[in-house]
Design an enzyme around this catalytic site. Structure first.
Site, PDB file in Angstrom:
ATOM      1  N   HIS A   1      -5.648   0.212  -1.137  1.00  0.00           N
ATOM      2  CA  HIS A   1      -5.927  -1.195  -0.830  1.00  0.00           C
ATOM      3  C   HIS A   1      -6.953  -1.818  -1.778  1.00  0.00           C
ATOM      4  O   HIS A   1      -7.261  -3.007  -1.645  1.00  0.00           O
ATOM      5  CB  HIS A   1      -6.399  -1.333   0.622  1.00  0.00           C
ATOM      6  CG  HIS A   1      -5.416  -0.816   1.620  1.00  0.00           C
ATOM      7  ND1 HIS A   1      -5.445   0.486   2.089  1.00  0.00           N
ATOM      8  CD2 HIS A   1      -4.346  -1.397   2.214  1.00  0.00           C
ATOM      9  CE1 HIS A   1      -4.451   0.666   2.948  1.00  0.00           C
ATOM     10  NE2 HIS A   1      -3.767  -0.466   3.047  1.00  0.00           N
TER      11      HIS A   1
ATOM     12  N   ASP B   1      -7.539   5.422  -1.351  1.00  0.00           N
ATOM     13  CA  ASP B   1      -7.170   4.191  -0.652  1.00  0.00           C
ATOM     14  C   ASP B   1      -6.465   3.221  -1.607  1.00  0.00           C
ATOM     15  O   ASP B   1      -7.065   2.721  -2.559  1.00  0.00           O
ATOM     16  CB  ASP B   1      -8.436   3.542  -0.089  1.00  0.00           C
ATOM     17  CG  ASP B   1      -8.134   2.439   0.910  1.00  0.00           C
ATOM     18  OD1 ASP B   1      -7.036   1.847   0.829  1.00  0.00           O
ATOM     19  OD2 ASP B   1      -8.990   2.168   1.764  1.00  0.00           O
TER      20      ASP B   1
ATOM     21  N   CYS C   1       0.816  -1.223   0.000  1.00  0.00           N
ATOM     22  CA  CYS C   1       0.000   0.000   0.000  1.00  0.00           C
ATOM     23  C   CYS C   1       0.850   1.274   0.000  1.00  0.00           C
ATOM     24  O   CYS C   1       0.545   2.243  -0.693  1.00  0.00           O
ATOM     25  CB  CYS C   1      -0.988   0.003   1.159  1.00  0.00           C
ATOM     26  SG  CYS C   1      -0.278  -0.294   2.788  1.00  0.00           S
TER      27      CYS C   1
END
Length: 555
Positions: free
Chosen positions: A512, A510, A386
């Protein structure tokens, strides 16, 4: 009927940046009963560098008092007067009415998104080669040849024009083929639409035009529009043309042909002023600097040393942009029509998202970036990559702002960098080990010579106290922020902040996400969304990597 005067928000910001008494020319678009003022230049005319459709509108003057000494041209219709010493009403707009009398008028602001709803670009790219008789008087020979090209294209041997992705053909004196004779340009745009292009809302709609020789028996346009013979053994030079016109979607499609020819005429004029006595190919580059919010084109040599090219870009920027804090007019800053050069990653996926902080003020990333996340590029980094992906998003911001033409580093290149810097052992290379904010800052310095500020936050609950810090960062620098805490990393794209109530929300990207690059899905599922302060874990500490600008701009 009265005329509405509208000034772009970008123009108003640039006007305020001028701090000395001076005079310039303003330019923009005329739309029905509205005049859209988009820009100005101080030291040189830029009319031939603008898309056809842009017009010189009048004069702008900055003065230290109320005594303005304007000397408008006969064709001027607008004057802008800016009082440098006034504390309140600094800008006055003056319009020439139907009685040829100048009168003060009010104005409205607008942004480029409003133009995208009503205007479209007509873009014609082509390449011609020119045979040069001798090295002596190279410039004079090439200017004569360009003059001949203008005559052949725009007056005598008018070409056939085809709208790419459609059946539309435009011919001299023969009207339209592939679309109704009374159709609007918007109908041509709709012919180019596919399911894949319907969602492209970040860029201007563009109709790409292909130019062909007007004679059916001739395939090579060089045989008609330049002096090159297919079997010529003489020394030749190459010029890449890129002509742009700006037209309303509601305009009749039958007007496109002559407008496109006029845009080519303007591009040839732009090329002519770039011809020197040095024999080198020339290429037209089109830019859309955020500080201008309009298109502008320049012709640069393609074979000179990089330093020479970038010095040319710097001189242009000094005259036109008036801002040297970051590069805007280098070749690598050229505009990507229809997102043609951004790759598979989504561009600016936050656009369209709404926040809900009552009486809040938004402080957002300035400029374009790409969304990097897990599993992209057929690389499995699920569960450990990440921060690498957040770094790639940060790197893409510097790339898309023109600070570098380097490719976005891979996970392996990031790991190699940290090993070479001595931060990690050799076993780190090709591993699946995490990195954090400190490593991201080291990589930014290594790859881009960019320093970063590291903000330490002792717990997620403390994030609410740093609204002013984040606001200052996005106001001053506008770079995306990488934040790491616990075992997770995210990218902060902005905040919505009420300084009175201290209410604060974060615009989060994000990394992820493991699925497809589907904008609708990513926004609806919250992979790019506004998050409250409670998004941050009160039991975790956080470090924010806040990139600054390079110490010196690498022109």
């Amino acid at each position: 009927m009265s005329v509405a005067i509208k000034l772009s928000k970008a123009l108003l910001s640039r006007i305020e940046c001028v701090k000395v008494a001076t005079t310039g020319r303003i330019y923009g678009l005329v739309q029905n009963n509205a005049v859209l003022v988009l820009g100005f230049s101080l030291n040189e005319s830029v009319e031939n560098n603008l898309p056809f459709g842009f017009k010189n509108l009048g004069i702008i003057q900055w003065s230290n008092d109320t005594n303005f000494n304007l000397q408008p041209e006969e064709t001027d219709s607008v004057q802008l007067k800016y009082n440098l010493s006034s504390a309140e009403e600094k800008l006055t707009v003056v319009w020439k009415n139907k009685s040829n009398e100048w009168e003060n008028v009010s104005y409205a602001e607008f942004i480029d998104d409003e133009l995208k709803k009503e205007w479209v670009c007509l873009r014609t790219q082509f390449q011609l080669k020119y045979s040069i008789e001798s090295a002596s008087n190279y410039r004079g020979q090439l200017l004569d040849l360009l003059k001949s090209t203008r005559t052949k294209i725009c007056e005598t041997n008018k070409p056939i024009l085809k709208v790419s992705g459609t059946e539309i053909v435009l011919k001299k004196d023969k009207g339209l083929v592939g679309i109704g004779k009374n159709a609007k340009i918007n109908a041509a745009v709709q012919q180019t639409k596919t399911d894949a292009t319907q969602c492209n809302s970040n860029n201007f709609e563009t109709l790409n035009i292909k130019m062909e020789a007007g004679e059916e028996s001739v395939d090579d346009i060089n045989a008609i529009f330049s002096n090159i013979l297919l079997d010529s053994s003489k020394k030749s030079t190459q010029i890449d043309f890129d002509a742009l016109a700006f037209v309303r979607l509601s305009m009749g499609a039958n007007q496109m042909y002559e407008i496109i020819l006029k845009s080519i005429d303007r591009n040839i004029s732009c090329v002519e002023v770039s011809v020197t006595d040095v024999d080198r190919p020339l290429h037209t580059f089109t830019f859309y600097p955020k500080v201008l919010e309009h298109f502008i084109s320049f012709v640069y040599p393609t074979t000179s040393a990089d330093d020479d090219k970038d010095q040319i870009a710097q001189r242009k920027q000094n005259h036109i942009i008036l801002n040297l804090s970051r590069p805007y007019l280098r070749r690598d800053d050229a505009y990507s029509f229809n997102n043609e050069a951004t790759g598979p990653q989504l561009l600016n996926p936050h656009i369209g998202l709404k926040s809900s902080v009552k009486d809040g003020k938004q402080y957002l990333v300035k400029g374009d970036y790409l969304y990097y996340h897990y599993m992209q590029d057929n690389f499995d980094d699920n569960g450990w990559g990440c921060a690498y992906r957040s770094f790639q998003t940060l790197f893409s911001w510097f790339r898309l702002q023109g600070y570098t033409n380097k490719s976005v580093p891979t996970h392996g290149e990031i790991q190699k960098c940290l090993v070479q810097l001595g931060d990690k052992p050799a076993s780190f290379q090709n591993s699946r080990q995490w990195i954090g904010s400190t490593e991201v800052s080291m990589c930014l310095q290594y790859f881009l010579n960019v320093d970063s500020r590291i903000l330490h936050v002792t717990s997620g609950g403390e994030m609410a106290q740093h609204g002013p810090t984040f606001a200052q960062h996005f106001t001053t620098y506008g770079t995306p922020i990488m934040i790491g805490g616990g075992v997770l990393a995210h990218t902060i794209l902005g905040i919505d902040y009420n300084s009175q109530t201290n209410e604060l929300k974060f615009l989060i990207l994000d990394p992820h996400h493991t699925g497809a690059d589907d904008l609708d899905l990513i926004q609806k599922k919250g992979w790019c969304s506004w998050k409250p302060v409670t998004f941050w874990d009160k039991k975790s500490y956080y470090n924010c990597c806040m990139p600054l600008f390079p110490d010196a701009i690498d022109y």
